[in-house]
Design a protein around this motif. Structure first.
Motif, PDB file in Angstrom:
ATOM      1  N   LEU A   1     -47.049 -20.575  21.636  1.00 38.49           N
ATOM      2  CA  LEU A   1     -46.989 -19.175  21.243  1.00 38.49           C
ATOM      3  C   LEU A   1     -46.303 -18.390  22.349  1.00 38.49           C
ATOM      4  O   LEU A   1     -46.595 -18.609  23.531  1.00 38.49           O
ATOM      5  N   SER A   2     -45.422 -17.481  21.969  1.00 42.02           N
ATOM      6  CA  SER A   2     -44.713 -16.662  22.952  1.00 42.02           C
ATOM      7  C   SER A   2     -44.759 -15.199  22.517  1.00 42.02           C
ATOM      8  O   SER A   2     -44.057 -14.787  21.580  1.00 42.02           O
ATOM      9  N   ASP A   3     -45.641 -14.428  23.167  1.00 37.34           N
ATOM     10  CA  ASP A   3     -45.740 -12.987  22.940  1.00 37.34           C
ATOM     11  C   ASP A   3     -45.943 -12.651  21.455  1.00 37.34           C
ATOM     12  O   ASP A   3     -45.228 -11.848  20.866  1.00 37.34           O
ATOM     13  N   VAL A   4     -46.945 -13.285  20.846  1.00 36.87           N
ATOM     14  CA  VAL A   4     -47.232 -13.084  19.418  1.00 36.87           C
ATOM     15  C   VAL A   4     -48.221 -11.934  19.241  1.00 36.87           C
ATOM     16  O   VAL A   4     -49.263 -11.901  19.890  1.00 36.87           O
ATOM     17  N   SER A   5     -47.866 -11.018  18.365  1.00 40.66           N
ATOM     18  CA  SER A   5     -48.744  -9.877  18.073  1.00 40.66           C
ATOM     19  C   SER A   5     -48.793  -9.633  16.572  1.00 40.66           C
ATOM     20  O   SER A   5     -47.778  -9.731  15.886  1.00 40.66           O
ATOM     21  N   PHE A   6     -49.982  -9.353  16.059  1.00 41.47           N
ATOM     22  CA  PHE A   6     -50.142  -8.846  14.696  1.00 41.47           C
ATOM     23  C   PHE A   6     -51.532  -8.242  14.580  1.00 41.47           C
ATOM     24  O   PHE A   6     -52.428  -8.536  15.377  1.00 41.47           O
ATOM     25  N   ALA A   7     -51.710  -7.388  13.586  1.00 40.80           N
ATOM     26  CA  ALA A   7     -52.993  -6.708  13.374  1.00 40.80           C
ATOM     27  C   ALA A   7     -53.318  -6.735  11.888  1.00 40.80           C
ATOM     28  O   ALA A   7     -52.427  -6.605  11.043  1.00 40.80           O
ATOM     29  N   ILE A   8     -54.627  -6.873  11.579  1.00 38.21           N
ATOM     30  CA  ILE A   8     -55.074  -6.932  10.180  1.00 38.21           C
ATOM     31  C   ILE A   8     -56.110  -5.845   9.956  1.00 38.21           C
ATOM     32  O   ILE A   8     -57.189  -5.863  10.568  1.00 38.21           O
ATOM     33  N   PRO A   9     -55.830  -4.892   9.084  1.00 36.68           N
ATOM     34  CA  PRO A   9     -56.840  -3.882   8.759  1.00 36.68           C
ATOM     35  C   PRO A   9     -58.021  -4.515   8.025  1.00 36.68           C
ATOM     36  O   PRO A   9     -57.920  -5.602   7.455  1.00 36.68           O
ATOM     37  N   ARG A  10     -59.140  -3.809   8.023  1.00 37.75           N
ATOM     38  CA  ARG A  10     -60.319  -4.292   7.309  1.00 37.75           C
ATOM     39  C   ARG A  10     -60.011  -4.455   5.820  1.00 37.75           C
ATOM     40  O   ARG A  10     -59.298  -3.644   5.224  1.00 37.75           O
ATOM     41  N   ALA A  11     -60.525  -5.537   5.230  1.00 33.76           N
ATOM     42  CA  ALA A  11     -60.420  -5.828   3.793  1.00 33.76           C
ATOM     43  C   ALA A  11     -58.976  -6.066   3.350  1.00 33.76           C
ATOM     44  O   ALA A  11     -58.627  -5.805   2.197  1.00 33.76           O
ATOM     45  N   ARG A  12     -58.159  -6.578   4.249  1.00 33.59           N
ATOM     46  CA  ARG A  12     -56.790  -6.917   3.882  1.00 33.59           C
ATOM     47  C   ARG A  12     -56.502  -8.350   4.309  1.00 33.59           C
ATOM     48  O   ARG A  12     -57.243  -8.956   5.087  1.00 33.59           O
ATOM     49  N   THR A  13     -55.386  -8.903   3.816  1.00 32.84           N
ATOM     50  CA  THR A  13     -55.009 -10.292   4.077  1.00 32.84           C
ATOM     51  C   THR A  13     -53.664 -10.335   4.777  1.00 32.84           C
ATOM     52  O   THR A  13     -52.682  -9.752   4.297  1.00 32.84           O
TER      53      THR A  13
END
Length: 558
Positions: free
Chosen positions: A318-330
Motif C-alpha cells: 500500500l502506498s499512501d492509500v486514503s478513503f472514507a466511508i460514511p455511516r450506512a454506506r458501502t
C-alpha cells in the motif's frame, strides 16, 4: 484474441457428421436417487457448448460422466456417450484410458488443488508430455512443454517450468492447466468453471485463450459454468439445467434473447453485469432511513502505507492509500490480484501494522500495538470471509458457531447469548431446523448466511465483506447481496466491500477505490466512475465485465 462484441468466432462452421461428443438420453443415479435425467446434447469441432445452472443442477456430474471420473461402484449411468462417433459407456477402463488426455482434455476449476504443491511445475508437466506419442526423452518432453506454455501466453516459460505452484499467480496457474490439457493434442476440452476465482481481466484473458485454441486447433469445448454472462458471450450453444433436467437448449442467441422458461428468465435476472439497478429500491429505502450527515466518516483510512520485505527486496503493498466511508454506506475496493485490496482490509482489522497513516472505525483509532483498544474496535468491526466452508469450524453446530464471539467477549449470561444468537440467525433468514446442523450439511449460500450471522451477533457498526459471493452461483449470490442490502437498510451498517467482480460492485456499492500495485488509481461514486472512468486501467477493468448484450446483440431486448 478477444471476441468482445459477438459470440466467439467460428473457424470451423461445418460440423462433422459425427460430433466430437454426443450425449444421448443420459441419466445418472447414485444408489436409488437419480441426479441427472435424460440429458442430450452434442459438441462439434471448433464449437463451444455451455452447461449452465445452479449448484446441484448436474453440470459437473455430466462432465465427470463424459470423462469417466464418477467411480463405477457409486454411480449408475444409462444412456449414451459417444466420442468421435464411438460409444464409450460400455468400454472397460483400459479401453477408455487412451482417450483421456489424447482425445478428451480436462481443465479443472481450482488450479490450487489440481497441482501438487510440493512438486515443480516442470515435473508435473513432463508427465502430461509423456502421453504424446514419440516424446520418449526428457529433452523431447521438455520441448513440448515449453512450446505449450508459449502457446497459452506464459511469459518466460523456463521460469514457469522451474517454479512451484505457490510461486505463480492464479492466472498463471490456470494457463498452466490449460497448457497441460492441450499438450497431448485433445480434440475436446472439458472446462469446469475455469475462471470462477479469477479477476475480471485475467478471466477475460483465459476465455480469450480458449477461444483462440478453438480457432487455431479446431478444439471443441464443453464449458461448465454458473455465469450466464460468460456462457452468453463465449458459447455457441447452451443447455440450461435444473435438478438434473434440461430446462431448455439451443443456440446462445435464441436461448438468451427469447428464453422460453421462467427458470432461465430468473437466472438472467440474477446476472449482475446487465442488471445494475437490481438493489436500487433497497438502497433508496436505506437512504431515507439513514440520510448522509456532516458527521465524520464512520470508517476511514488516511495516508496508509505498508511495505513488505522479502529477502533482498521491498514490495509496497500500500502506498499512501486514503478513503472514507460514511455511516450506512458501502465502499468497494477493486483491482486485480496483488493490487492491495486484502492488505487494506487487514490493516483496518488490525491484522497488519502500517508504516505510515492512520485508521479509524466509529471514531476509534486502529492500533495493533494496543491489544485492549484493538479488541474494543473489533466489537464494532467484523469480517465476512470469502469462503465460509473454511472460515466456519466444521466440528460445531450453527448455533455454537454464531454464539462463539459472544462467549469470547463474555456478553451477557447464557440466556442473553442464546437470545442474541436467535436474533442473528433470524436476521439472516436461516430456517430454525438448520440451527443444529454442522457446516458440512449446509449449502454454500446457507454457510454464507451463517458467516454473516456470526459477524452480526456482536451487533457491530461496520462489516468488512471480503469477496462474500465470489464462490456462489448467480442466484445464491443475488440472494446474499439482497440480504446484505436489507441488513444495511434496517441496521445502518457500514460496509467495506472487497470484490474482483465489477458487475456486483456496480449493483451494490455507493463509492469505490480502484487500486493497482498498492496505489489509488481512481476513486469516486460508482455511477461517476463507471460512466466516465478517467484512467485507462479503470476502463480496462470495466471493459472486462462479461455482458450478455455483447454476445447476442439487440435481440436481447426483444
Amino acid at each position: 484474441m478477444s471476441t468482445t462484441g459477438s459470440t466467439a468466432p467460428q473457424a470451423h462452421p461445418t460440423i462433422p457428421a459425427a460430433p466430437l461428443l454426443q450425449v444421448s438420453d443420459l441419466s445418472i443415479a447414485y444408489g436409488g436417487q437419480e441426479a441427472v435425467h435424460g440429458v442430450s446434447f452434442a459438441v462439434g469441432a471448433g464449437r463451444a457448448l455451455a452447461l449452465i445452472g445452479e449448484s446441484g443442477s448436474g453440470k459437473s456430474t455430466i462432465a465427470r460422466a463424459v470423462l469417466r471420473l464418477l467411480g463405477s461402484r457409486r454411480a449408475r449411468v444409462t444412456g449414451g456417450i459417444a466420442v468421435q462417433g464411438r460409444e464409450v459407456t460400455g468400454l472397460r477402463e483400459r479401453e477408455f484410458l487412451p482417450l483421456r488426455g489424447r482425445v478428451l482434455g480436462f481443465v479443472p476449476q481450482d488450479p490450487g488443488s489440481s497441482l501438487n504443491p510440493v512438486r515443480s511445475i516442470g515435473s508435473q508437466a513432463r508427465e502430461a508430455a509423456a502421453l504424446v506419442p514419440g516424446a520418449r526423452s526428457r529433452a523431447a518432453r521438455e520441448a513440448l512443454v515449453l512450446g505449450a506454455f508459449e502457446r497459452v501466453g506464459l511469459g518466460d516459460p523456463q521460469r514457469i517450468l522451474d517454479s512451484f505452484p505457490h510461486q505463480l499467480s492464479g492466472g498463471q496457474l490456470q494457463r498452466v492447466l490449460i497448457a497441460l490439457a492441450i499438450l497431448p493434442g485433445p480434440r475436446l476440452l472439458v472446462a469446469d468453471e475455469p475462471t470462477s476465482a479469477l479477476d475480471v481481466t485475467v478471466q477475460k484473458q483465459i476465455l480469450d485463450l480458449l477461444d483462440s485454441l478453438r480457432r487455431e486447433l479446431g478444439i471443441g469445448i464443453l464449458l461448465i459454468t454458473h455465469d450466464l454472462a460468460i456462457a452468453a458471450q463465449r458459447a455457441d450453444e447452451v443447455v440450461v439445467l435444473k435438478d438434473g433436467r434440461v430446462q431448455e437448449a439451443g443456440s446462445t442467441r435464441e436461448v438468451f434473447s427469447r428464453p422460453r422458461t421462467g427458470y432461465t428468465r430468473a437466472l438472467q435476472a440474477d446476472v449482475p453485469g446487465p442488471n445494475p439497478d437490481r438493489y436500487a429500491a433497497l438502497r433508496a429505502e436505506r437512504d431515507a432511513r439513514h440520510p448522509l450527515e456532516d458527521a465524520p466518516a464512520h470508517v476511514e483510512l488516511a495516508g496508509v502505507s505498508r511495505t513488505f520485505r522479502s529477502r533482498d527486496r521491498e514490495v509496497a503493498a500500500l502506498s499512501d492509500v486514503s478513503f472514507a466511508i460514511p455511516r450506512a454506506r458501502t465502499h468497494a475496493l477493486v483491482g486485480e490480484s496483488g493490487s492491495g485490496k486484502s492488505t487494506a482490509a487487514r490493516t483496518l482489522l488490525g491484522l497488519e501494522r502500517v508504516d505510515a497513516g492512520t485508521l479509524h472505525v466509529a471514531g476509534r483509532p486502529v492500533r495493533p500495538e494496543e491489544p485492549r483498544a484493538l479488541r474494543e474496535v473489533r466489537r464494532h468491526l467484523q469480517i465476512v470471509h470469502q469462503n465460509p466452508f473454511t472460515s466456519l469450524d466444521p466440528r460445531f453446530t450453527v448455533g455454537r458457531i454464531v454464539r462463539e464471539p459472544l462467549d469470547l467477549y463474555r456478553v451477557g449470561d447464557r440466556a442473553a447469548r442464546e437470545e442474541r444468537v436467535a436474533w442473528a440467525l433470524e436476521a439472516v433468514q436461516l430456517p430454525a431446523p438448520l440451527h443444529s446442523r454442522r457446516p458440512g450439511a449446509l449449502s454454500g449460500g446457507q454457510r454464507q448466511r451463517v458467516a454473516i450471522a456470526r459477524a452480526l451477533v456482536l451487533r457491530p457498526d461496520a462489516l468488512v465483506l471480503d469477496e462474500p459471493t465470489s464462490a456462489l452461483d448467480v442466484t445464491v449470490q443475488a440472494s446474499i447481496l439482497e440480504l446484505l442490502a436489507a441488513l444495511q437498510r434496517d441496521l445502518g451498517l457500514t460496509y467495506l466491500f472487497i470484490s474482483h467482480d465489477l458487475g456486483v460492485v456496480r449493483q451494490f456499492a455507493d463509492t469505490l477505490t480502484v487500486l493497482r500495485q498498492g496505489r489509488v488509481i481512481e476513486q469516486g461514486t460508482v455511477s461517476e466512475v463507471f460512466a466516465a472512468p478517467r484512467e485507462e486501467y479503470t476502463r480496462r477493468l470495466i471493459a472486462s465485465i462479461p455482458m450478455r448484450e455483447q454476445a447476442i446483440g439487440a435481440e436481447v431486448g426483444a
